[in-house]
Structure formats: structure tokens, C-alpha cells
Design a protein around this motif. Sequence first.
Motif, mmCIF file in Angstrom:
data_model
loop_
_atom_site.group_PDB
_atom_site.id
_atom_site.type_symbol
_atom_site.label_atom_id
_atom_site.label_comp_id
_atom_site.label_asym_id
_atom_site.label_seq_id
_atom_site.Cartn_x
_atom_site.Cartn_y
_atom_site.Cartn_z
ATOM 1 N N ALA A 126 3.612 0.934 -7.218
ATOM 2 C CA ALA A 126 3.046 -0.157 -8.013
ATOM 3 C C ALA A 126 3.772 -0.289 -9.342
ATOM 4 C CB ALA A 126 1.557 0.081 -8.228
ATOM 5 N N ILE A 127 4.082 0.838 -9.985
ATOM 6 C CA ILE A 127 4.791 0.798 -11.270
ATOM 7 C C ILE A 127 6.182 0.209 -11.103
ATOM 8 C CG2 ILE A 127 5.777 2.236 -13.105
ATOM 9 C CD1 ILE A 127 3.399 4.148 -12.664
ATOM 10 N N THR A 128 6.871 0.586 -10.036
ATOM 11 C CA THR A 128 8.194 0.009 -9.767
ATOM 12 C C THR A 128 8.089 -1.501 -9.611
ATOM 13 O OG1 THR A 128 8.942 2.041 -8.699
ATOM 14 C CG2 THR A 128 10.164 0.044 -8.209
ATOM 15 N N ALA A 129 7.079 -1.966 -8.877
ATOM 16 C CA ALA A 129 6.892 -3.407 -8.698
ATOM 17 C C ALA A 129 6.551 -4.087 -10.013
ATOM 18 C CB ALA A 129 5.786 -3.653 -7.670
ATOM 19 N N ILE A 130 5.715 -3.457 -10.819
ATOM 20 C CA ILE A 130 5.324 -4.029 -12.116
ATOM 21 C C ILE A 130 6.537 -4.230 -13.009
ATOM 22 C CG2 ILE A 130 4.078 -3.488 -14.270
ATOM 23 C CD1 ILE A 130 1.956 -2.092 -12.435
ATOM 24 N N ASN A 131 7.485 -3.333 -12.931
ATOM 25 C CA ASN A 131 8.681 -3.426 -13.764
ATOM 26 C C ASN A 131 9.732 -4.365 -13.196
ATOM 27 O OD1 ASN A 131 8.828 -1.306 -16.200
ATOM 28 N ND2 ASN A 131 7.560 -0.443 -14.574
ATOM 29 N N THR A 132 9.692 -4.617 -11.904
ATOM 30 C CA THR A 132 10.736 -5.418 -11.263
ATOM 31 C C THR A 132 10.358 -6.882 -11.101
ATOM 32 O OG1 THR A 132 11.369 -3.433 -10.021
ATOM 33 C CG2 THR A 132 12.264 -5.529 -9.263
ATOM 34 N N LEU A 133 9.108 -7.152 -10.766
ATOM 35 C CA LEU A 133 8.687 -8.517 -10.469
ATOM 36 C C LEU A 133 8.916 -9.499 -11.619
ATOM 37 C CD1 LEU A 133 5.499 -7.679 -8.408
ATOM 38 C CD2 LEU A 133 7.464 -9.011 -7.579
ATOM 39 N N PRO A 134 8.756 -9.117 -12.884
ATOM 40 C CA PRO A 134 9.006 -10.082 -13.966
ATOM 41 C C PRO A 134 10.447 -10.586 -14.042
ATOM 42 C CG PRO A 134 7.654 -8.273 -14.774
ATOM 43 C CD PRO A 134 8.135 -7.871 -13.417
ATOM 44 N N THR A 135 11.382 -9.904 -13.384
ATOM 45 C CA THR A 135 12.779 -10.351 -13.414
ATOM 46 C C THR A 135 13.066 -11.428 -12.385
ATOM 47 O OG1 THR A 135 13.580 -8.721 -11.791
ATOM 48 C CG2 THR A 135 13.424 -8.001 -14.098
ATOM 49 N N LEU A 136 12.094 -11.767 -11.551
ATOM 50 C CA LEU A 136 12.309 -12.710 -10.457
ATOM 51 C C LEU A 136 11.738 -14.072 -10.812
ATOM 52 C CD1 LEU A 136 11.384 -10.377 -7.471
ATOM 53 C CD2 LEU A 136 13.648 -10.839 -8.430
ATOM 54 N N ASN A 137 12.508 -15.090 -10.522
ATOM 55 C CA ASN A 137 12.133 -16.470 -10.855
ATOM 56 C C ASN A 137 11.566 -17.163 -9.621
ATOM 57 O OD1 ASN A 137 11.813 -18.864 -12.237
ATOM 58 N ND2 ASN A 137 13.941 -19.527 -11.891
ATOM 59 N N ASP A 138 10.345 -16.775 -9.277
ATOM 60 C CA ASP A 138 9.664 -17.409 -8.152
ATOM 61 C C ASP A 138 8.171 -17.419 -8.456
ATOM 62 O OD1 ASP A 138 10.046 -18.247 -5.082
ATOM 63 O OD2 ASP A 138 8.208 -17.050 -5.246
ATOM 64 N N PRO A 139 7.464 -18.502 -8.105
ATOM 65 C CA PRO A 139 6.032 -18.571 -8.418
ATOM 66 C C PRO A 139 5.226 -17.417 -7.847
ATOM 67 C CG PRO A 139 6.854 -20.725 -7.751
ATOM 68 C CD PRO A 139 7.975 -19.763 -7.513
ATOM 69 N N SER A 140 5.652 -16.866 -6.707
ATOM 70 C CA SER A 140 4.902 -15.770 -6.093
ATOM 71 C C SER A 140 4.942 -14.506 -6.939
ATOM 72 C CB SER A 140 5.458 -15.453 -4.700
ATOM 73 O OG SER A 140 6.793 -14.975 -4.788
ATOM 74 N N ALA A 141 5.970 -14.371 -7.777
ATOM 75 C CA ALA A 141 6.137 -13.140 -8.547
ATOM 76 C C ALA A 141 4.956 -12.900 -9.486
ATOM 77 C CB ALA A 141 7.440 -13.175 -9.330
ATOM 78 N N LYS A 142 4.379 -13.975 -10.039
ATOM 79 C CA LYS A 142 3.260 -13.822 -10.967
ATOM 80 C C LYS A 142 2.032 -13.277 -10.242
ATOM 81 C CE LYS A 142 0.467 -16.348 -14.357
ATOM 82 N NZ LYS A 142 0.194 -17.664 -14.988
ATOM 83 N N VAL A 143 1.766 -13.808 -9.051
ATOM 84 C CA VAL A 143 0.623 -13.326 -8.273
ATOM 85 C C VAL A 143 0.869 -11.902 -7.814
ATOM 86 C CG1 VAL A 143 -0.778 -13.702 -6.203
ATOM 87 C CG2 VAL A 143 0.042 -15.662 -7.521
ATOM 88 N N TYR A 144 2.077 -11.635 -7.340
ATOM 89 C CA TYR A 144 2.411 -10.288 -6.876
ATOM 90 C C TYR A 144 2.314 -9.272 -8.018
ATOM 91 C CZ TYR A 144 4.244 -12.081 -2.423
ATOM 92 O OH TYR A 144 4.392 -12.663 -1.191
ATOM 93 N N LEU A 145 2.696 -9.690 -9.208
ATOM 94 C CA LEU A 145 2.602 -8.791 -10.350
ATOM 95 C C LEU A 145 1.148 -8.418 -10.618
ATOM 96 C CD1 LEU A 145 3.874 -7.307 -12.740
ATOM 97 C CD2 LEU A 145 3.734 -9.455 -14.048
ATOM 98 N N ALA A 146 0.267 -9.413 -10.517
ATOM 99 C CA ALA A 146 -1.164 -9.133 -10.689
ATOM 100 C C ALA A 146 -1.665 -8.194 -9.597
ATOM 101 C CB ALA A 146 -1.956 -10.440 -10.675
ATOM 102 N N GLU A 147 -1.200 -8.405 -8.364
ATOM 103 C CA GLU A 147 -1.617 -7.530 -7.265
ATOM 104 C C GLU A 147 -1.120 -6.107 -7.478
ATOM 105 O OE1 GLU A 147 -1.023 -8.962 -3.255
ATOM 106 O OE2 GLU A 147 -1.173 -11.041 -3.903
ATOM 107 N N ALA A 148 0.134 -5.967 -7.896
ATOM 108 C CA ALA A 148 0.693 -4.631 -8.110
ATOM 109 C C ALA A 148 -0.074 -3.888 -9.198
ATOM 110 C CB ALA A 148 2.174 -4.735 -8.468
ATOM 111 N N ARG A 149 -0.369 -4.600 -10.267
ATOM 112 C CA ARG A 149 -1.113 -3.975 -11.364
ATOM 113 C C ARG A 149 -2.543 -3.660 -10.932
ATOM 114 N NH1 ARG A 149 -1.490 -6.704 -17.410
ATOM 115 N NH2 ARG A 149 -2.693 -5.013 -18.413
#
Length: 561
Positions: free
Chosen positions: A119-142
Amino acid sequence: MKKKIYSLLLVCSFAVLESCTDLKEEILDETLSAAKLTDKQAADGIIAPVYARLPDIFLHTNYFAIQEISTDEAILPYRGGTDWGDNGIYLAMHQHTYQSTDPNIRNTWNLILQGISRAITAINTLPTLNDPSAKVYLAEARGMRAYYSMLTLDLFGLVFVKENIGETSKIIRGEEAFQYIKNELLAVEPDLDVSVGPGRLSKSAAWGLLARLYMNAAVYRDIYGVPTFKPEEMDKVTEYCDKIISSGQFKLSPDYFSIFGSDNHTNQELIFAIDQRAELNGHNRMAYFSLSGDQFPLPAYPNANGTDGPAITSDFYRTWVDQYAPKDPAVADPRFHKQNLSIYTNPADSCVSDVNFNINRGILRGQQYGLIRKNGVFLKCPDGKNFKVGKLFNDTRNRPTVPVVFTEKVDFTTAGSDYSSGFRVEKYEFSKKSVSGRNFGDADIVIIRLADVYMMRAEAKLRKSNDAAGALADVNFVRAARTSPPPALTAMSLDILFKERGFEFYWEMLRRSDMIRFGKYEGTWTEKTNTDKLKRIFPIPQTAIDGSSNLPGYLKQNQGY
């Protein structure tokens, strides 16, 4: 600009999430043709591992063992003096003499911390991606990090806090740990999707976790004391339960056992669950664990059988009997048992087609019937098409004249540890794809379902103001939702509610937490007399303490171990 997509196949498994020196990052350069991923593909690949450890955590010998075999619901004796001995770990788990070297506790610890690391790896990586799904996925990872933290708090009394893989985790406990998890879930709730699920963390799933967190806050705040349930926290339980109920997204299932069926992913009672539809990742251990080694549920697979694992204790069985006497609980309550094979009531029905053969569900008692297996194949009826069904004997145990008769008596004596001792549980449907009986599970494993939401709201009403009428209405609403429902209850109290939670959620890995919250965990039941309150939480695995030895005083063993 080059984007770095972190492979999560070899994430940090260092037991204390210290500096994660074992993390191996495979950096995929997007300029390489073999690794050209869109941001959406990258986001999908990063969030998936956050959930991937859940089936392993919820394995029969991991989370199930420590949440159920430690309670009055399940007992696993040394079967026949040859099976499930395992150096006495299941006896110790049931008797509350578990130690820091217990491999099931260690495995559960490691798997949960791997989930946090991913989850921590995803939290640190997802903000670097320019796709609408990244915001939702970031919330899920956290949110998933918060969920995994709830597990460590509930099981071990502590939470690890860190934001980056390379830093040393801060360890928090008690009120601080509760506040941390609460704030994390509140922070992500606005960004979670309302429609995904049950295999992903939805907005409703976060509400359910918040309700559960507030319900157990008094325990988490003072794990060894007498819980003090704050009225404002009970209001929060009610608030989040109300949100789920009023959303209209979920419905109680008329067919109780369909909640645990192979196709339950679409069952509207499920709010949050472990998605096992990708059959290569799923397991069938929840269905095979308790069955006899001579129960073969699948005509297509003559090697798929049970393992003579845990049974329910006679103490737990007696709660059903006492509730419905003089009626048999199998007749009085659809949650207790579902008969799928007619031979149990009509001995002449001894030939069954493969498509119509389904073993019984729920709590299994007495003489067991099923497919007759000789020399590795199932016997056919004279028509050459249908399968022969009859009384089962302990053929796989080399005792072909001894019938498979599940008895109420089960304990750690020689007689009570026989292969057929104890009433068994077949709550989850046996996967029709399971070649060995162990693998290829289809059923989603339930984490939160709507019935629990009503039950939590009922409990909050009782604990805040002894609103017995309101609690009774919620509990009876759940009862009435089932086909051929049990009779409505006429009174409500915390003791009645505790018993009702046993009827509704048996073997769903809630019992230990329930027993602690209701003040029952230091009680006495079959083969268990230990009243040590320090056993409410488990020992930190010795391997984890040894692994942090370079940080003196960092990871301190829990009291009593």
C-alpha cells in the motif's frame, strides 16, 4: 519525462517495516518497447498488489485459525494422533497458551505487513500517474493501509506508521492508533468510488470499517481493561451504519448460504470482500478445512476431499440447542443447516446425477452420506450415468468399517480427537473447479456484509442508552429477511445480541474480536480454562523482534509473552 513504474512482485517483507532494506524495485523504463504502459495500465498494475495478499491472510491456517480456533466456535484436536498435530499449535491456540514462535501467528503478521508495504509503495507511486483512476486508486491504497493497520491493532495491539518505504516506521498503540486509523479512513472517504465492490474498497466499505473501528474503540484504547463505550462513539457507529443502509445499494439475502456461494460476488449483501474470481489466485480452504477426508463434494474430481480439520465445540452447539428447544435448530433456523442431498431424509434416493450432486451446507451432524469412492473412482448406479450415494466410511483413514459419524463430543482426549469427532461446518460452497479441494476457490471471502451493519447498529443502541427496542428491531429485521426465517426474538440484551452474532456470523472470523468486546474471551469452554486477560492480543512473532535487533527497544514484546 520518464516515469518509474515499480514492480510489486518483490516488495518489502521485512517483518517490522523498518527501513525495508529487502525491497527490490524493478524500474520499468517507459522508453523500452516491452514496458510501454499507459498511465491507466500502470495504475491498474500498482493497485492490484495492494489487495493481492488478502486471500493468503484469510487462509484457514492464518487469520481464520487465530480468530476462530482461539474461541468457543472452533476446535482442532490432534486428529487420530496423526493429523493436525503441528507441534501442538492448534491445541495451544484453543487453550490460549500460544507463543511467539507460533507459525500461524508469524505468517499472519508477515502477510499483513506485506499488505501495508505494498500500500505504501502504491501511495508513493500513484501520484506520478496522469490518469483519472489514479486518484481513486490512491484513496483505495491509503484506505487499505488503514484496514491492514486495523488488523495489526486488533491482533497485536499496535500500528506501524510510515509514509515512505525507506524510512523506519513509528509504532503507535491505544488511543493514538485508533485516531490514526480513523483519520486515514476519513481522509480517503471522499475520493472513494461509490459503485465498485465488493472486491475493492468502496465508500460504503470505508463506512463499514469506520463503524467497526468505532465499535471496538473502547477495546483498542485499553486492551487489557474493562471497555468503556463512549456515547459519542456509539453515535458514530450508528451514523456510519445509517449511511450504508440508507444508500440503498445493499440488500439482505433471502438465501443465507448464497452469501457464501461460489457466485457470491454479485450478492447484494456483500459490502467488502476478498475477490476470488481470478481462480488462479483463489483458494477453497474455507470449504475443505472442516470436511471429512472421506467427503468428496465433486463428481468430476475424485481427489478433491476434506481434511478432517476443525469442528465446532459442544459449548457453541449447545447455544443453538438451548435457543430453539424443543425444536431442532436445523428446523428452526435456516442459518444452521441446509440439506442438499435428499438421501438424508429419504434413503431410497441413492442415485444422483453429477449436476444435481451438492453436499449439505452449514453445521453437519451425525452419519454423513456422499459419493462412494473405491480404488480412486466414484461408483456409478446401474444406469451407468448417475453416481452412487450412500453412507460414508473412513476409507481414506484405512478404517473402511468405521462410519463417518460426526459427534457432538470433541475434545483433546483420544476419543474426542478421533477423525469423525465434532460437528463440522460447511459454510462456504465447495468450489466446483477445485481439482484438489484446496485450490481454485470461487467464493469471495466476506469481510463486511449488511447483516453486520444492522447488528453493529443494534449493539451501539444498547451500549449507548440500553435502547433494547431499537436493537431488537434491527436484529429481528435481519432474522426476518431469510427464507423460512427463525422466529422473531421478543427481548434484547447484550448477552442475547452476543449469542445472535454467533448464530449469524459463525466461522466468519469475527468471533475473537466479538468475545473480547463482550467480555467473554476469558471464559471457559471445551478444553479452555485459561482466564489470562493478557491473551487478548497475540505475541509479536519472535522472528520480527529478532529482525529489529539492530534497533534496541524498537519492537517490544507484548505483555505476557
